[in-house]
Design a protein around this motif. Structure first.
Motif, PDB file in Angstrom:
ATOM      1  N   GLU A 309       4.395  -2.629   7.162  1.00 52.33           N
ATOM      2  CA  GLU A 309       4.714  -2.104   8.494  1.00 52.33           C
ATOM      3  C   GLU A 309       4.670  -0.578   8.525  1.00 52.33           C
ATOM      4  O   GLU A 309       4.046   0.028   9.414  1.00 52.33           O
ATOM      5  CB  GLU A 309       6.099  -2.595   8.906  1.00 52.33           C
ATOM      6  CG  GLU A 309       6.562  -2.059  10.256  1.00 52.33           C
ATOM      7  CD  GLU A 309       7.991  -2.470  10.573  1.00 52.33           C
ATOM      8  OE1 GLU A 309       8.556  -1.900  11.525  1.00 52.33           O
ATOM      9  OE2 GLU A 309       8.535  -3.343   9.859  1.00 52.33           O
ATOM     10  N   GLU A 311       3.277   1.572   6.322  1.00 54.35           N
ATOM     11  CA  GLU A 311       1.963   2.132   6.018  1.00 54.35           C
ATOM     12  C   GLU A 311       1.050   2.071   7.240  1.00 54.35           C
ATOM     13  O   GLU A 311       0.299   3.019   7.507  1.00 54.35           O
ATOM     14  CB  GLU A 311       1.327   1.384   4.849  1.00 54.35           C
ATOM     15  CG  GLU A 311       1.864   1.777   3.491  1.00 54.35           C
ATOM     16  CD  GLU A 311       1.003   1.231   2.360  1.00 54.35           C
ATOM     17  OE1 GLU A 311       0.074   0.442   2.653  1.00 54.35           O
ATOM     18  OE2 GLU A 311       1.273   1.591   1.194  1.00 54.35           O
ATOM     19  N   ALA A 312       1.103   0.973   7.987  1.00 55.20           N
ATOM     20  CA  ALA A 312       0.256   0.848   9.177  1.00 55.20           C
ATOM     21  C   ALA A 312       0.596   1.931  10.199  1.00 55.20           C
ATOM     22  O   ALA A 312      -0.303   2.555  10.798  1.00 55.20           O
ATOM     23  CB  ALA A 312       0.430  -0.542   9.793  1.00 55.20           C
ATOM     24  N   ILE A 313       1.882   2.190  10.373  1.00 58.04           N
ATOM     25  CA  ILE A 313       2.295   3.224  11.318  1.00 58.04           C
ATOM     26  C   ILE A 313       1.843   4.601  10.852  1.00 58.04           C
ATOM     27  O   ILE A 313       1.306   5.411  11.625  1.00 58.04           O
ATOM     28  CB  ILE A 313       3.822   3.199  11.499  1.00 58.04           C
ATOM     29  CG1 ILE A 313       4.261   1.878  12.138  1.00 58.04           C
ATOM     30  CG2 ILE A 313       4.299   4.382  12.339  1.00 58.04           C
ATOM     31  CD1 ILE A 313       5.776   1.699  12.192  1.00 58.04           C
ATOM     32  N   TRP A 315      -0.637   5.434   8.665  1.00 60.81           N
ATOM     33  CA  TRP A 315      -2.095   5.620   8.672  1.00 60.81           C
ATOM     34  C   TRP A 315      -2.622   5.762  10.094  1.00 60.81           C
ATOM     35  O   TRP A 315      -3.594   6.481  10.340  1.00 60.81           O
ATOM     36  CB  TRP A 315      -2.782   4.454   7.968  1.00 60.81           C
ATOM     37  CG  TRP A 315      -2.655   4.479   6.480  1.00 60.81           C
ATOM     38  CD1 TRP A 315      -2.087   3.537   5.686  1.00 60.81           C
ATOM     39  CD2 TRP A 315      -3.101   5.524   5.602  1.00 60.81           C
ATOM     40  NE1 TRP A 315      -2.143   3.919   4.370  1.00 60.81           N
ATOM     41  CE2 TRP A 315      -2.770   5.117   4.284  1.00 60.81           C
ATOM     42  CE3 TRP A 315      -3.740   6.738   5.791  1.00 60.81           C
ATOM     43  CZ2 TRP A 315      -3.057   5.908   3.173  1.00 60.81           C
ATOM     44  CZ3 TRP A 315      -4.032   7.534   4.682  1.00 60.81           C
ATOM     45  CH2 TRP A 315      -3.691   7.109   3.404  1.00 60.81           C
ATOM     46  N   LYS A 316      -1.988   5.092  11.042  1.00 63.88           N
ATOM     47  CA  LYS A 316      -2.404   5.244  12.435  1.00 63.88           C
ATOM     48  C   LYS A 316      -2.163   6.678  12.917  1.00 63.88           C
ATOM     49  O   LYS A 316      -2.994   7.263  13.631  1.00 63.88           O
ATOM     50  CB  LYS A 316      -1.644   4.247  13.309  1.00 63.88           C
ATOM     51  CG  LYS A 316      -2.076   4.252  14.774  1.00 63.88           C
ATOM     52  CD  LYS A 316      -1.331   3.193  15.578  1.00 63.88           C
ATOM     53  CE  LYS A 316      -1.779   3.211  17.040  1.00 63.88           C
ATOM     54  NZ  LYS A 316      -1.068   2.180  17.840  1.00 63.88           N
ATOM     55  N   LYS A 317      -1.029   7.253  12.530  1.00 63.93           N
ATOM     56  CA  LYS A 317      -0.748   8.635  12.903  1.00 63.93           C
ATOM     57  C   LYS A 317      -1.689   9.612  12.191  1.00 63.93           C
ATOM     58  O   LYS A 317      -2.126  10.613  12.774  1.00 63.93           O
ATOM     59  CB  LYS A 317       0.709   8.978  12.575  1.00 63.93           C
ATOM     60  CG  LYS A 317       1.727   8.229  13.419  1.00 63.93           C
ATOM     61  CD  LYS A 317       3.143   8.599  13.004  1.00 63.93           C
ATOM     62  CE  LYS A 317       4.187   7.866  13.839  1.00 63.93           C
ATOM     63  NZ  LYS A 317       5.576   8.191  13.430  1.00 63.93           N
ATOM     64  N   ALA A 319      -4.695   9.038  11.245  1.00 66.43           N
ATOM     65  CA  ALA A 319      -6.092   8.884  11.668  1.00 66.43           C
ATOM     66  C   ALA A 319      -6.511   9.984  12.631  1.00 66.43           C
ATOM     67  O   ALA A 319      -7.677  10.397  12.650  1.00 66.43           O
ATOM     68  CB  ALA A 319      -6.289   7.510  12.315  1.00 66.43           C
TER      69      ALA A 319
END
Length: 496
Positions: A309, A311-313, A315-317, A319
């Motif tokens: 959860e 890491e997804a947040i 990496w999205k930031k 990007a």
């Protein structure tokens, strides 16, 4: 002094250090860091190192037994943060003078200072630091502390780490020895549980640990003691009841971690909270150690779910910054754990490392850097100011990450700079901290001020040559009248 000599010898023979075990006896006596040059601080003395490790313990009084300059040089030398007590921000010193030394008043003045602190502030403990002067004149701070503790009914902890005995790294370890001998294990907590851990070598710079602790709270993991960042005396005194430990910076407290494992069966591992991957690995290792120590195995599943959860947040930031920063070149002029942990974190988002300093780094730190960069050409021991300026002015790096001492070199070279040392104003640990680090790098590089300061100064620009237009007869006559009135010739006025 004999007990201090024994402690130093014990630290130099640290069995938990792989590099130390591989040295011959003569090399082992020199320790991990370079020896001090007479008359030079070499990045900090042993007293400075001990103060760095212990001062972030926020609810105790830190009393320096020595001349005033020793306390003035070491006070608040790291940007640690506290969530409560502020006593650690108050400076205490016995302020020895030449007359005190000649008349042998050192120990009496120390006892009086302890009594005054007890009466005025009532702390749970007082840490007393020896200095070069008091160690050389033979003041027995251990005897004074023992007598004061019995008379005043509070813990008085002697920290025997005078500056002349060695480097800052040695002082770090001597501070750990003081905690082991006088603090840890002196109180029994009544709420020990299977999910208790210790974090060693975390200083909570700019509140960094406050970005990591919520992750542990969500997993049901309690930090029994964070040593020394935002610590309380009672927490450290009961740290022996933790089930596992994470060591953030081995150069500082590896002896503390090893001895706590031997005495109280607290296994430890070394990790870092800098970068996405390192933070995730640290959480996994903490969960695995706790399960081995008797925690419910379902902790492993909850940890993996949290990692996915977060890491997804993150990496999205990140990007949004990758197209702007990918391929940018960074030069790090720092040392210690930052010389490899920050390098690994930046490489995760595609930033190129053109060089990193290994000043004040141990052999273990150097080996980690070589594994990460896979090229020794990007590693330098120490870069002179002239060489650093030349490298930046030739645009071999897009930004310099360093401490405040070299910021003016970057500014003179018209190169962006970001503070990465202990004086920094932004926290960079954990998932949110990694996003903040990348954001600050982006802000520094993309700041429009650099386009302006790199333009030639107005006084360096050649003025445009104006084409001379033919004058009328009336204009020529007027010019001659003005020149005659001023008593000049046409050559004195130049071209109009």
């Amino acid at each position: 002094m004999s007990s201090l000599r024994a402690k130093i010898q014990d630290v130099f023979n640290e069995p938990a250090c792989e590099q130390n075990r591989g040295k011959v006896a003569k090399a082992r006596k020199k320790g991990c860091s370079k020896p001090l040059t007479p008359g030079a601080a070499a990045g900090g003395c042993a007293f400075d190192g001990a103060k760095i490790v212990l001062q972030p313990i926020t609810d105790v009084a830190h009393l320096v037994h020595g001349p005033l300059a020793c306390e003035g040089n070491s006070w608040d030398n790291r940007g640690a943060a506290s969530s409560g007590p502020t006593l650690w921000r108050t400076s205490f010193t016995t302020d020895l003078t030449e007359l005190d030394v000649v008349m042998g008043q050192g120990e009496r003045k120390l006892f009086k200072a302890i009594r005054e602190i007890k009466e005025a502030y009532g702390p749970p403990a007082i840490f007393v630091y020896s200095t070069c002067v008091t160690a050389l004149i033979g003041d027995d701070i251990e005897a004074v502390c023992k007598r004061a503790a019995a008379k005043f009914g509070l813990a008085v902890v002697p920290v025997n780490a005078p500056g002349f005995v060695g480097s800052k790294n040695l002082g770090n370890k001597l501070a750990g020895e003081a905690l082991l001998e006088h603090v840890i294990g002196t109180l029994e907590p009544d709420d020990a549980g299977p999910y208790d851990i210790n974090i060693l070598g975390e200083f909570n710079l700019s509140g960094e640990f406050w970005l990591v602790k919520p992750l542990l709270d969500r997993l049901g993991i309690r930090v029994r003691a964070c040593i020394p960042g935002d610590a309380r005396y009672v927490d450290i005194a009961g740290a022996h009841r933790a089930r596992a430990a994470m060591m953030v910076c081995s150069t500082a407290l590896i002896n503390l971690a090893r001895k706590m494992e031997e005495r109280w069966d607290i296994p430890f591992f070394e990790g870092s909270f800098y970068g996405i991957t390192d933070t995730s690995d640290a959480l996994r290792n903490i969960a695995e150690l706790l399960v081995k120590q008797g925690a419910d195995p379902e902790l492993l599943g909850r940890t993996e779910a949290l990692i996915v959860e977060e890491e997804a947040i993150a990496w999205k930031k990140l990007a949004a910054y990758r197209p702007r920063l990918e391929g940018k070149r960074v030069l790090l002029n720092t040392g210690g754990v930052k010389s490899w942990s920050v390098v690994h974190a930046l490489m995760e988002i595609g930033i190129e490392i053109v060089g990193t300093s290994i000043k004040k780094s141990t052999v273990e730190d150097e080996e980690r850097i070589k594994k990460i960069l896979k090229d020794d050409n990007h590693i330098f021991e120490q870069m002179a100011a002239r060489e650093l300026y030349a490298m930046l002015s030739e645009h071999k790096a897009d930004i310099l990450l360093s401490g405040g001492r070299t910021q003016f070199i970057a500014l003179k070279a018209k190169t962006p700079w970001l503070d990465i040392n202990q004086e920094r104003q932004h926290p960079y640990a954990g998932y949110d901290g990694m996003v903040e680090l990348v954001r600050q790098i982006d802000l520094a590089i993309q700041n429009p001020i650099w386009c302006q300061v790199r333009e030639p100064a107005p006084w360096d620009c050649q003025p445009a040559v104006r084409q001379e237009l033919p004058r009328t007869k009336s204009e020529t006559a007027t010019l001659h009248v003005v020149q005659e009135f001023a008593g000049t010739t046409a050559g004195d006025f130049g071209e109009c």
